[in-house]
Design a protein around this motif. Structure first.
Motif, short mmCIF file in Angstrom:
data_model
loop_
_atom_site.label_atom_id
_atom_site.label_comp_id
_atom_site.label_asym_id
_atom_site.label_seq_id
_atom_site.Cartn_x
_atom_site.Cartn_y
_atom_site.Cartn_z
N ALA A 1 -46.84 -47.77 12.56
CA ALA A 1 -46.97 -48.07 13.98
C ALA A 1 -46.12 -47.10 14.78
N SER A 2 -46.48 -46.92 16.04
CA SER A 2 -45.66 -46.09 16.91
C SER A 2 -45.62 -46.71 18.30
N SER A 3 -44.59 -46.39 19.03
CA SER A 3 -44.50 -46.85 20.41
C SER A 3 -43.92 -45.74 21.26
N GLU A 4 -44.29 -45.79 22.53
CA GLU A 4 -43.89 -44.76 23.47
C GLU A 4 -42.37 -44.77 23.66
N LEU A 5 -41.86 -45.95 23.88
CA LEU A 5 -40.44 -46.15 24.02
C LEU A 5 -40.04 -47.28 23.10
N SER A 6 -38.84 -47.73 23.24
CA SER A 6 -38.29 -48.66 22.25
C SER A 6 -38.59 -50.11 22.55
N LYS A 7 -37.64 -50.82 23.04
CA LYS A 7 -37.79 -52.25 23.22
C LYS A 7 -38.84 -52.60 24.25
N ALA A 8 -39.44 -53.75 24.04
CA ALA A 8 -40.36 -54.32 25.01
C ALA A 8 -41.52 -53.40 25.33
N PHE A 9 -41.92 -52.60 24.37
CA PHE A 9 -43.12 -51.80 24.52
C PHE A 9 -44.08 -52.11 23.39
N ARG A 10 -45.34 -52.09 23.74
CA ARG A 10 -46.35 -52.38 22.74
C ARG A 10 -46.28 -51.36 21.63
N GLN A 11 -46.57 -51.84 20.42
CA GLN A 11 -46.66 -50.94 19.29
C GLN A 11 -48.13 -50.78 18.92
N PHE A 12 -48.49 -49.54 18.61
CA PHE A 12 -49.84 -49.22 18.18
C PHE A 12 -49.83 -49.11 16.67
N PHE A 13 -50.67 -49.90 16.03
CA PHE A 13 -50.71 -49.92 14.57
C PHE A 13 -51.88 -49.08 14.05
N GLY A 14 -51.64 -48.46 12.90
CA GLY A 14 -52.71 -47.77 12.20
C GLY A 14 -53.55 -48.75 11.41
N PRO A 15 -54.61 -48.24 10.78
CA PRO A 15 -55.52 -49.11 10.04
C PRO A 15 -54.97 -49.58 8.70
N GLY A 16 -53.88 -48.97 8.26
CA GLY A 16 -53.25 -49.42 7.02
C GLY A 16 -53.66 -48.64 5.79
N THR A 17 -52.78 -48.64 4.80
CA THR A 17 -53.07 -48.13 3.46
C THR A 17 -52.89 -49.28 2.50
N ARG A 18 -53.95 -49.55 1.75
CA ARG A 18 -53.84 -50.61 0.74
C ARG A 18 -53.30 -49.99 -0.54
N LEU A 19 -52.11 -50.39 -0.93
CA LEU A 19 -51.47 -49.87 -2.15
C LEU A 19 -51.63 -50.90 -3.26
N THR A 20 -52.21 -50.45 -4.37
CA THR A 20 -52.36 -51.30 -5.54
C THR A 20 -51.57 -50.68 -6.67
N VAL A 21 -50.61 -51.43 -7.20
CA VAL A 21 -49.79 -50.95 -8.31
C VAL A 21 -50.21 -51.70 -9.57
N LEU A 22 -50.63 -50.94 -10.57
CA LEU A 22 -51.12 -51.55 -11.82
C LEU A 22 -50.06 -51.51 -12.92
#
Lengths: 114, 113
Positions: free
Chosen positions: A93-114
């Motif tokens: 995730a990233s945000s423009e500034l720090s506190k009290a700012f919305r965070q934009f999330f990526g779609p994710g990486t699914r990690l599978t450990v066998l």
């Protein structure tokens, strides 16, 4: 709207192997984050990063984890020696500034450990 | 320790009705609170942020209230649609300089025809 991107979308690895998850945050954002979500559980904070250093980390983020911003666009999460319990969805995730700012999330990486 | 509680049971409502989701927090006093939506297998998506000096915030069919005395936020979706079906997460802000989000477990909303 600008987006956070993550690669790969799915990573399968053997226990004990190193993995690197990659993220490209939104270009004018200054704060970067990694979260993880184990299947069926809540989204958990791992680490925040600002000005080329870690600003905060959770108890989950132990010595096996590291983050890096190797260039002006990528933000990576490395797990040195994966364990079965590292299997989860990892969100950047990233945000423009720090506190009290919305965070934009990526779609994710699914990690599978066998 | 800080605790965030959301109704872990799924909320099933009929299309067109108003859905109300609850977020309760204990042992801290956030200056703001955020709500996110999460679809299965996807990352959270920001919906609304409300600050402690705001009693209510609206955005289209969404309304959030923030009662710092009760330590509770309510999230309303009016005229709900099947496309509103998702898990809704609340994240009360932290004091000090911490910018991390600490999410509740989320409430799954199912809107049926």
């Amino acid at each position: 709207e600008p987006e956070v991107t993550q690669t790969p979308s799915h990573q399968v690895t053997q226990m004990g192997q190193e993995v690197i998850l990659r993220c490209v945050p939104i270009s004018n954002h200054l704060y970067f984050y990694w979260y993880r979500q184990i299947l069926g559980q809540k989204v958990e904070f791992l680490v925040s990063f600002y000005n080329n250093e870690i600003s905060e980390k959770s108890e989950i983020f132990d010595d096996q984890f590291s983050v890096e911003r190797p260039d002006g666009s990528n933000f990576t999460l490395k797990i040195r020696s994966t364990k079965l319990e590292d299997s989860a969805m990892y969100f950047c995730a990233s945000s423009e500034l720090s506190k009290a700012f919305r965070q934009f999330f990526g779609p994710g990486t699914r990690l599978t450990v066998l | 320790s800080q605790k965030i509680e959301q109704n872990s049971e799924a909320l099933n409502i009929q299309e067109g009705k108003t859905a109300t989701l609850t977020c309760n927090y204990t042992n801290y006093s956030p200056a703001y609170l955020q709500w996110y939506r999460q679809d299965p297998g996807r990352g959270p998506v920001f919906l609304l942020l409300i600050r402690e000096n705001e009693k209510e915030k609206r955005k289209e069919r969404l309304k959030v209230t923030f009662d710092t005395t009760l330590k509770q936020s309510l999230f309303h979706i009016t005229a709900s649609q099947p496309a509103d079906s998702a898990t809704y997460l609340c994240a009360p802000g932290h004091t000090g300089t911490a910018s991390k989000l600490t999410f509740g477990t989320g409430t799954r909303l199912q809107v049926t025809l």
